[in-house]
Design a protein around this motif. Structure first.
Motif, mmCIF file in Angstrom:
data_model
loop_
_atom_site.group_PDB
_atom_site.id
_atom_site.type_symbol
_atom_site.label_atom_id
_atom_site.label_comp_id
_atom_site.label_asym_id
_atom_site.label_seq_id
_atom_site.Cartn_x
_atom_site.Cartn_y
_atom_site.Cartn_z
ATOM 1 N N LYS A 106 0.859 -1.188 0.000
ATOM 2 C CA LYS A 106 0.000 0.000 0.000
ATOM 3 C C LYS A 106 0.893 1.235 0.000
ATOM 4 O O LYS A 106 1.775 1.369 0.854
ATOM 5 C CB LYS A 106 -0.885 0.003 1.244
ATOM 6 C CG LYS A 106 -2.068 0.950 1.120
ATOM 7 C CD LYS A 106 -2.698 1.263 2.445
ATOM 8 C CE LYS A 106 -3.711 0.228 2.881
ATOM 9 N NZ LYS A 106 -4.373 0.648 4.154
ATOM 10 N N ASP A 162 -6.819 -1.893 -5.233
ATOM 11 C CA ASP A 162 -7.705 -0.931 -4.588
ATOM 12 C C ASP A 162 -7.059 0.446 -4.656
ATOM 13 O O ASP A 162 -5.833 0.558 -4.653
ATOM 14 C CB ASP A 162 -7.920 -1.320 -3.115
ATOM 15 C CG ASP A 162 -8.889 -0.391 -2.397
ATOM 16 O OD1 ASP A 162 -9.846 0.087 -3.033
ATOM 17 O OD2 ASP A 162 -8.677 -0.138 -1.193
ATOM 18 N N GLU A 164 -7.726 4.556 -2.958
ATOM 19 C CA GLU A 164 -8.508 5.556 -2.259
ATOM 20 C C GLU A 164 -8.537 6.765 -3.182
ATOM 21 O O GLU A 164 -7.480 7.197 -3.659
ATOM 22 C CB GLU A 164 -7.836 5.904 -0.929
ATOM 23 C CG GLU A 164 -8.632 6.863 -0.070
ATOM 24 C CD GLU A 164 -7.856 7.203 1.197
ATOM 25 O OE1 GLU A 164 -8.210 6.684 2.260
ATOM 26 O OE2 GLU A 164 -6.887 7.980 1.108
ATOM 27 N N HIS A 174 -13.286 4.060 -1.828
ATOM 28 C CA HIS A 174 -12.352 3.005 -2.220
ATOM 29 C C HIS A 174 -12.910 2.322 -3.460
ATOM 30 O O HIS A 174 -14.097 2.029 -3.532
ATOM 31 C CB HIS A 174 -12.156 2.004 -1.082
ATOM 32 C CG HIS A 174 -11.122 2.481 -0.106
ATOM 33 N ND1 HIS A 174 -9.820 2.049 -0.151
ATOM 34 C CD2 HIS A 174 -11.194 3.383 0.895
ATOM 35 C CE1 HIS A 174 -9.126 2.661 0.790
ATOM 36 N NE2 HIS A 174 -9.932 3.476 1.439
ATOM 37 N N THR A 175 -12.031 2.071 -4.419
ATOM 38 C CA THR A 175 -12.500 1.553 -5.709
ATOM 39 C C THR A 175 -12.455 0.036 -5.810
ATOM 40 O O THR A 175 -12.970 -0.526 -6.771
ATOM 41 C CB THR A 175 -11.656 2.128 -6.857
ATOM 42 O OG1 THR A 175 -10.273 1.784 -6.608
ATOM 43 C CG2 THR A 175 -11.796 3.629 -6.963
ATOM 44 N N ASN A 177 -10.907 -3.895 -3.596
ATOM 45 C CA ASN A 177 -10.685 -4.618 -2.340
ATOM 46 C C ASN A 177 -9.347 -5.351 -2.453
ATOM 47 O O ASN A 177 -8.618 -5.159 -3.430
ATOM 48 C CB ASN A 177 -11.847 -5.576 -2.070
ATOM 49 C CG ASN A 177 -12.006 -6.586 -3.188
ATOM 50 O OD1 ASN A 177 -11.164 -7.483 -3.351
ATOM 51 N ND2 ASN A 177 -13.046 -6.437 -3.993
ATOM 52 N N ASN A 189 -12.167 0.332 -10.059
ATOM 53 C CA ASN A 189 -10.710 0.309 -10.251
ATOM 54 C C ASN A 189 -10.368 0.615 -11.703
ATOM 55 O O ASN A 189 -9.562 1.488 -12.000
ATOM 56 C CB ASN A 189 -10.146 -1.089 -9.956
ATOM 57 C CG ASN A 189 -9.609 -1.224 -8.555
ATOM 58 O OD1 ASN A 189 -9.400 -0.233 -7.865
ATOM 59 N ND2 ASN A 189 -9.386 -2.453 -8.140
#
Lengths: 461, 461
Positions: A106, A162, A164, A174-175, A177, A189
């Motif tokens: 991330k 994912d 933000e 959030h687009t 998971n 996404n």
């Protein structure tokens, strides 16, 4: 604009807001020939909350917002033609989490590709997408970037699990998971990746990463003609060899590489290749590929397993654009970026080569030929109106040739301002669907306006 | 409805329009426990023009339109809860073009997966996505289907280069192009794939295909416990072995397989695996995987290279859902479909297994564990209200467990009506973006209404 700056000052510190001309000038351009334009103000947020606040202010004052990574953009995406606020993401450059057990990482949008790979290396991992430039990951997601390894690992859109995203009203979504696949709801996404800051600003990305392959072989092969080289690639693809990289470089470009990187590669149409795999499988792939290339007239082949030698080879390839820039001081770079179906690749490259020859402007052809994607790179004297005109006509010819054969005007650089004139030609009525989506998600058109689509003009070519 | 049928009759022949109860009943259900509902009329178009005409009529009379392939749907996608027109695509079942040199194929939406593979085999090619059921390719695109080979080749969204789509106003667009990659405009391919008929009807698909691998080995491995089996998969993934299939089947499911397919597999937690590659690379992958599985307690391992034996093994696995259905006459099937990050897989399957045990309803666990995706399959007596209630609670528990760990409520079956209650929980504010897109592209909500999103209800959980 004073009101906007005053509003921004209520939450951002003074060193996060700049109207300084030097700073604005740095945010007025990309790496190419596109016309520059300065923003009114540059802001440097440190958090999602601050990005959200900035966009709320922009919405309140109906001021355009343009996101900016490090400016390695090639189609004017980051140039604020309608002025307003440029959001520079350089202070949001943290690698937030490396989830080794999930092969996920991330990051904030300002993290660069090389910064990420340096950190991942400690874990035996790497991030696959490699556009050459040391771009930010936010910028790479915004343009759906790809590059040398795409033939095996895919494009940016294939790596993002994912994001933000701050929307036009300042709200945060959030687009995706963290699972490897999903059929839940519309594919946000995919929609936001490649949206070039026109639908929202990315504030966090979760990306999939891979273990560094245990065995890697890089190779260089030369051919008597461009056609031989491209046909060899087509045959390798048809044979289903899981090649990790296969890059074409023409004679003019090999000359630039030799000058800039102090190599002495033969000045011939050349393929740079790479193979990843287990020890025995890789040897079989390499031998089979070499056989195929010999059938297509390959007259010189050398391979490297040593890491330093491999890095030297790929650095030479990656520095090619900079080699051209350094070799032509005072000129500006223009890049075509079409991608075509494999069966059309050889003829498309030949066509571009012939047209480039006629131009009598310095340049060459290179590309990620395993994806059917290649670039004609030309160095233009922007003071010479005739030359600029000829260069633009050349770009359009190459695009039209590709579109007529089922291809796309941009394989990886994105639309920005440079490929916008061809959007109607490429997408037809589908462009209206894009315009409707843009209007639905950014009704006041404040997010990177005038990029990809013109919302007020339904027929833009 | 008489007016609608009259309007349809102006361009469709009488055998293309049916209000017959038997025909309507066939279009009132899917393969699962979902409540049935009959359409008012079923139409059988033969061309894009006819689909466009049907949707124009539906728009004129504000009548819902529900697309239908062969009804192998698992979440009620094809059930017309608001009645209206069902479009059955069975007459649009032509393979339009096989472009061998581009590894591309163009099909109508009613072509089934097996029909396509039978034809492709003549060219040494195959279509990779394999959900088990012999679904139509239009339906598979509508739900972003995936399956046993996804761990290597990806989901439906990864295979589609272009689609022809009829929009809510009857206009026709193309969502992509024929090149291997593109950064041109918003990613409409990705948006329409997985949209379950709520944004448009697909009338043509261009799909990428692969050469049939020269060397294929299938294998079966048993383990003392579910945890051992799943942890073996996690280790194989971490080792970066490019496995082509890795399927988990629990003891209860092996029992069903043995009964239905007349096999005598040991009744133990089992992995079904497959490896594709060149001869020596494949042997190395196989040996390494076997070593990893032994480290995780694998107590029985057998591999098959012979085509007939491999097919027998995969037929047994694929017929598992039907084995459960045939073994429980009068009952209806419910499937959970969560996908989770790899690190959460073992615990998620254990959790689902424990909750399933408590239920005291016949069922088992199986799944595409290489993608972190697994199904709990249970056979419900729909007359038993208590059992139905318990089953739904179980489904919800498994979903919540997955969502809390960064997963998704549906890895491959889609939302339909069954996973709609979890959309707000999974997507949060992003669901409003989806609703805005739906409203922008289908303002009168005639396209498969009440599936995926409820446009009139911004908070649907």
């Amino acid at each position: 604009m004073e009101q906007v700056i005053q509003a921004l000052s209520t939450k951002l510190s003074s060193d996060q807001i700049s109207s300084n001309d030097t700073v604005k000038e740095l945010h007025s351009k990309d790496e190419t020939y596109h016309q520059t334009s300065m923003p009114d103000v540059v802001v440097f947020p440190k958090s999602t909350e601050e990005v959200s606040f900035i966009i709320e202010v922009a919405q309140k004052f109906q001021t355009p917002v343009t996101p900016f990574g490090v400016g390695t953009s090639l189609e004017g995406h980051v140039i604020p033609y309608q002025k307003g606020i440029t959001i520079d993401f350089s202070l949001m450059n943290q690698i937030l989490e490396i989830k080794e057990s999930d092969l996920l990482v991330k990051v904030q949008p300002g993290v660069t590709r090389e910064q990420l790979n340096k950190e991942l290396k400690k874990y035996g991992l790497f991030f696959t997408v490699d556009p050459g430039a040391n771009a930010t990951l936010g910028g790479m997601a915004a343009t759906n970037a790809s590059g040398t390894t795409t033939v095996k690992y895919g494009v940016m859109r294939d790596q993002v699990r994912d994001m933000e995203v701050v929307l036009a009203d300042g709200s945060v979504i959030h687009t995706g998971n963290l699972a490897a696949k999903s059929s839940s709801g519309y594919h946000l996404n995919g929609l936001f990746i490649g949206s070039e800051g026109t639908l929202g600003c990315f504030t966090e990305l979760t990306l999939q990463v891979y273990g560094i392959p245990e065995h890697i072989v890089a190779a260089r092969a030369t051919f008597p003609s461009l056609t031989n080289a491209i046909e060899a690639v087509t045959s390798i693809l048809h044979a289903g060899i899981p090649i990790a990289r296969v890059e074409f470089v023409d004679e003019a470009s090999v000359t630039q590489i030799n000058k800039f990187s102090e190599t002495d590669y033969p000045t011939k149409p050349t393929l740079f290749l790479e193979f990843h795999g287990n020890a025995s499988g890789l040897q079989e792939d390499l031998a089979f590929s070499q056989e195929i290339m010999q059938d297509h007239g390959c007259d010189n082949f050398s391979s490297e397993t040593d890491t330093a030698a491999r890095n030297h080879l790929w650095d030479a390839r990656h520095n090619l654009a900079y080699a051209y820039i350094h070799g032509h001081v005072g000129k500006k770079m223009m890049l075509t970026d079409v991608a075509v179906p494999i069966s059309e690749l050889a003829n498309s490259v030949i066509y571009a080569g012939e047209e480039l020859e006629k131009l009598q402007i310095p340049g060459g052809i290179l590309g990620h030929v395993g994806d059917g994607n290649f670039h004609s790179l030309i160095m233009i004297d922007m003071e010479n109106e005739e030359e600029v005109k000829k260069a633009k006509q050349f770009n359009e010819k190459v695009v039209r040739y590709a579109l007529e054969r089922g291809g796309t005007c941009t394989g990886e650089h994105g639309v920005g301002i440079g490929k916008k004139p061809y959007q109607r030609l490429e997408h037809g009525a589908a462009l209206d669907v894009m315009i409707n989506i843009k209007k639905a998600l950014d009704p006041n058109n404040i997010l990177n306006p005038s990029k990809i689509v013109d919302v007020d003009n339904r027929v833009n070519l």
